[in-house]
Design a protein around this motif. Structure first.
Motif, PDB file in Angstrom:
ATOM      1  N   PHE A 190      18.916  11.217  46.905  1.00  0.00           N
ATOM      2  CA  PHE A 190      18.225  10.686  48.083  1.00  0.00           C
ATOM      3  C   PHE A 190      19.038   9.598  48.790  1.00  0.00           C
ATOM      4  N   ASN A 191      19.572   8.638  48.051  1.00  0.00           N
ATOM      5  CA  ASN A 191      20.360   7.572  48.665  1.00  0.00           C
ATOM      6  C   ASN A 191      21.602   8.102  49.353  1.00  0.00           C
ATOM      7  N   ASP A 192      22.282   9.035  48.705  1.00  0.00           N
ATOM      8  CA  ASP A 192      23.507   9.586  49.290  1.00  0.00           C
ATOM      9  C   ASP A 192      23.209  10.402  50.543  1.00  0.00           C
ATOM     10  N   ILE A 193      22.058  11.038  50.582  1.00  0.00           N
ATOM     11  CA  ILE A 193      21.676  11.812  51.769  1.00  0.00           C
ATOM     12  C   ILE A 193      21.463  10.880  52.957  1.00  0.00           C
ATOM     13  N   LEU A 194      20.724   9.792  52.737  1.00  0.00           N
ATOM     14  CA  LEU A 194      20.395   8.905  53.843  1.00  0.00           C
ATOM     15  C   LEU A 194      21.513   7.946  54.211  1.00  0.00           C
ATOM     16  N   LEU A 195      22.288   7.502  53.243  1.00  0.00           N
ATOM     17  CA  LEU A 195      23.280   6.467  53.522  1.00  0.00           C
ATOM     18  C   LEU A 195      24.715   6.979  53.582  1.00  0.00           C
ATOM     19  N   LYS A 196      24.992   8.104  52.935  1.00  0.00           N
ATOM     20  CA  LYS A 196      26.358   8.645  52.962  1.00  0.00           C
ATOM     21  C   LYS A 196      26.480   9.911  53.807  1.00  0.00           C
ATOM     22  N   GLY A 197      25.330  10.467  54.206  1.00  0.00           N
ATOM     23  CA  GLY A 197      25.364  11.633  55.090  1.00  0.00           C
ATOM     24  C   GLY A 197      25.919  12.880  54.445  1.00  0.00           C
ATOM     25  N   ILE A 198      25.637  13.101  53.145  1.00  0.00           N
ATOM     26  CA  ILE A 198      26.227  14.253  52.463  1.00  0.00           C
ATOM     27  C   ILE A 198      25.656  15.577  52.951  1.00  0.00           C
ATOM     28  N   LEU A 199      24.544  15.535  53.706  1.00  0.00           N
ATOM     29  CA  LEU A 199      23.987  16.761  54.282  1.00  0.00           C
ATOM     30  C   LEU A 199      24.127  16.784  55.799  1.00  0.00           C
ATOM     31  N   SER A 200      25.098  16.039  56.319  1.00  0.00           N
ATOM     32  CA  SER A 200      25.240  15.932  57.775  1.00  0.00           C
ATOM     33  C   SER A 200      25.546  17.276  58.427  1.00  0.00           C
ATOM     34  N   GLN A 201      26.250  18.165  57.731  1.00  0.00           N
ATOM     35  CA  GLN A 201      26.561  19.465  58.316  1.00  0.00           C
ATOM     36  C   GLN A 201      25.314  20.333  58.485  1.00  0.00           C
ATOM     37  N   ASN A 202      24.243  19.951  57.805  1.00  0.00           N
ATOM     38  CA  ASN A 202      22.970  20.652  57.989  1.00  0.00           C
ATOM     39  C   ASN A 202      22.101  19.978  59.040  1.00  0.00           C
ATOM     40  N   GLY A 203      22.649  18.931  59.688  1.00  0.00           N
ATOM     41  CA  GLY A 203      21.893  18.249  60.718  1.00  0.00           C
ATOM     42  C   GLY A 203      21.182  17.007  60.232  1.00  0.00           C
TER      43      GLY A 203
END
Length: 704
Positions: A657-670
């Motif tokens: 959860f933290n990496d998704i919101l703060l590191k953008g690890i799912l940025s390619q999915n929008g």
């Protein structure tokens, strides 16, 4: 002698080839002498009327209308269903239209076969800067070129033959601000103009004109003034600054973005542009001493050769309700008081239908086309609305206002039918309580309207109970036929509403709905003559054209963006997946294929290793509503949003959860990073709120 005839024939062939225009060649001569078979602008014709004289499909045989073909127009970034809002252009048997992010599709308009596509490489983080999804409202086609604005701010010129990029330009003045582009370009004389979106995020709106052939910038017109300490870019901005407090909150930009359909009159050589809402909404923070705040919520007439203002008309001085004037502008030649008049018509958000002389800007008439309680009428001498008590500032107490911030008519295009003399408006009458926070601070990449939405919902029932007129508490939506000459309702059909834009032909009006239907009405009476179930919520306005003597009607079908906020329970999106596609119909066509049915996803058990901190729930609730709700929406079985229901997160997503919101690890999915807005403590609070919500829903499911 033979050689003489040979060379003469060769000369004729060469001359003919030199003068033969390639496909996709639209110019002023072709617009003025438009063939009925074509749909040459987003509005169909030069006057942007969303009307076609084609009548092969008519009131006598429309019952035989059926499916012809479909094209898959899903998003190319993140594979997430997105809204489709463009009206396709059709010329020489080729359909040109825009999809999400600024993608362009060129199709065989008879079969739907793909000829070429352009798919821009947009940073998925721009989804954060989109108040209303990553939508695009269309392309412009001119002299063998296709022009499109991409979500991340580039105006791109493509070869209409193969989609090759001929040039592209960065239209943004400041990439640290949350600008986006969702509007169609507008060709006017020798330039192509593009605006931008983002007022809700606190930006300064403007339009820019570029050379059609080279992309060289010709001029830029700012909609609102900047900080006077820095000087003014033009005489127009110096004039506008007199209507703003010198101590305005200049960091917020002021708003006024241009994101709707514009229009151009080649005879008068005037470009007509509708401007957007304020940033922030409350004028007591934006411009503390008040003022009209030009050129917010205005219709502007600009000389496209020079970029200079010729005239302006402000629909809502001192705008505080999101009453944009970006709704589509329609030009028409009509008879008024026995005399021919060249008029401009618009039904902006504020609920009044305006008829202006398009040469001079003179206000001819303005009447309420929907329920309005913020103003009693428009004074025709001054051109100004006369405010009621509900139209006063909501600074000290909440106010119940009609129309709500979505307006009586939003972006979905209205159409004008010169055969019936009527305008067909997707009209809605929705009340809303307005309440603001007590203080204001501009924040990057987030909603800067400064409306206190949570308190607005709390106050709603209390305020409704105090309202004397019960009518002001009722929500109503209609397909509205409006007579612009008499300024009166011709007819209303109650299941129309704000769903899809309209298109008309001599006898018919076409409109899609959120309930999944594509409807056809009698243009004179409103009687519903045909209803085709598509399984898609439809927002866009249709187009119609003819190939080989056969008339087609086509529409882009997919729901998304602001239209899904507070979505009504009859929406088809609850039953079927939001399959983004273009659907074409013709007489004698078949049954329309439906998208797959939605599958109910059970709420999984939250991770047993994660303990909920009750002391963080209140903070997490606030942060979720402020940052997350706009995309992810509410929770449970009736979750609407096209984005994941965050109460159903699997354990793996909780761990990341933290990496998704703060590191953008799912940025390619929008799913962009929120590191510039949220701290680790903020993310922890949101996570705890979601864990609590998931726990509650899981237990509820287990008890069934």
């Amino acid at each position: 002698m033979k050689n003489k005839w040979y060379f003469l024939l060769l000369f004729v062939i060469i001359f003919s080839c030199q003068n033969e225009k390639p496909k996709g060649w639209i110019d002023q001569d072709r617009l003025q002498n438009r063939q009925a078979a074509d749909w040459l602008t987003t509005g169909g014709n030069q006057d942007m009327q969303h009307y076609s004289p084609l009548d092969q499909i008519n009131s006598g045989n429309v019952k035989d209308l059926g499916f012809a073909w479909e094209y898959d127009a899903r998003s190319h970034i993140g594979n997430v269903p997105r809204g489709l809002e463009a009206t396709p252009i059709v010329a020489d048997g080729i359909m040109y239209t825009a999809g999400s992010w600024g993608a362009v599709y060129a199709l065989d308009a008879k079969t739907g076969k793909e000829l070429w596509t352009f798919k821009p490489k947009v940073d998925p983080a721009y989804v954060r800067r989109s108040c209303c999804d990553v939508v695009n409202r269309g392309v412009a086609v001119w002299e063998g070129k296709v022009y499109v604005g991409t979500l991340d701010g580039f105006l791109v010129c493509l070869d209409a033959q193969d989609g090759k990029v001929l040039w592209n330009v960065d239209t943004f003045t400041d990439r640290t601000k949350a600008y986006t582009i969702t509007s169609p370009p507008q060709v006017a004389g020798h330039i192509v103009m593009i605006g931008n979106s983002g007022s809700e995020f606190g930006v300064r709106g403007y339009i820019t004109a570029y050379d059609l052939k080279t992309g060289e910038q010709k001029w830029r017109f700012f909609i609102v003034p900047g900080d006077p300490a820095n000087g003014h870019e033009s005489a127009e901005m110096e004039m506008a600054a007199k209507t703003w407090d010198p101590k305005s909150h200049w960091q917020s930009g002021g708003g006024g973005t241009v994101w709707g359909e514009s229009a151009y009159d080649p005879e008068l050589n005037l470009l007509y542009v509708g401007t957007g809402n304020a940033a922030p909404y409350p004028i007591w923070f934006r411009s503390p001493s008040g003022g009209d705040n030009l050129f917010l919520a205005c219709i502007l007439a600009i000389n496209p050769d020079t970029g200079k203002l010729v005239w302006h008309y402000q629909t809502t001085p001192g705008e505080i309700w999101d009453y944009t004037a970006t709704q589509n502008i329609v030009l028409a030649d009509v008879e008024l008081a026995g005399k021919p008049r060249k008029v401009l018509m618009q039904a902006p958000k504020n609920g009044f239908f305006y008829v202006l002389d398009r040469a001079t800007g003179e206000l001819i008439s303005a009447e309420k086309y929907t329920r309005v309680n913020w103003a009693s009428h428009v004074d025709l001498k001054t051109g100004r609305p006369v405010l009621t008590e509900q139209g006063q500032w909501y600074k000290d107490k909440p106010k119940l206002v009609v129309p709500y911030l979505g307006g009586g008519h939003v972006w979905q295009p209205m159409s004008y039918n010169p055969n019936t003399g009527l305008v067909y408006i997707p009209e809605r009458s929705v009340p809303q309580v307005f309440k603001t926070f007590d203080t204001y601070e501009w924040l990057p990449d987030v909603d800067n309207t400064n409306l206190d939405y949570a308190e607005m919902y709390k106050f709603r029932k209390h305020v409704l109970d105090q309202v004397k007129s019960a009518e002001d508490t009722v929500r109503a939506e209609n397909l509205l036929a409006w007579n612009p000459i008499t300024q009166k309702v011709a007819w209303k059909f109650p299941d129309g509403g704000p769903d899809g834009g309209t298109m008309s032909t001599p006898e018919l009006v076409f409109q899609g709905t959120r309930t999944g239907y594509f409807n056809v009405h009698n243009a004179k009476t409103g009687e519903k003559l045909k209803s085709i179930f598509t399984g898609n919520g439809i927002m866009a306005a249709p187009t119609t054209y003819s190939i080989d003597g056969e008339q087609y009607v086509a529409v882009m079908a997919a729901y998304g963006g602001a239209e899904t906020s507070g979505y009504l329970p009859d929406g088809v999106i609850y039953q079927y997946e939001n399959k983004a596609r273009i659907i074409a119909f013709k007489l004698g066509g078949g049954e329309t294929p439906l998208p797959p049915k939605r599958k109910l996803v059970e709420t999984p058990a939250p991770p047993a290793t994660m303990k909920i901190r009750e002391d963080l729930i209140e903070r997490g609730t606030y942060l979720y509503n402020f940052y997350c709700d706009i995309c992810h929406g509410k929770f449970g079985d009736r979750h609407l949003s096209q984005h994941p229901d965050l109460s159903k997160l699997p354990e793996a997503k909780h761990l990341l959860f933290n990496d998704i919101l703060l590191k953008g690890i799912l940025s390619q999915n929008g799913m962009a990073s929120f590191s510039n807005s949220l701290s680790e403590a903020d993310v922890e609070a949101i996570h705890n709120f979601l864990l609590k919500k998931q726990t509650e829903l899981y237990k509820k499911g287990q008890s069934k």
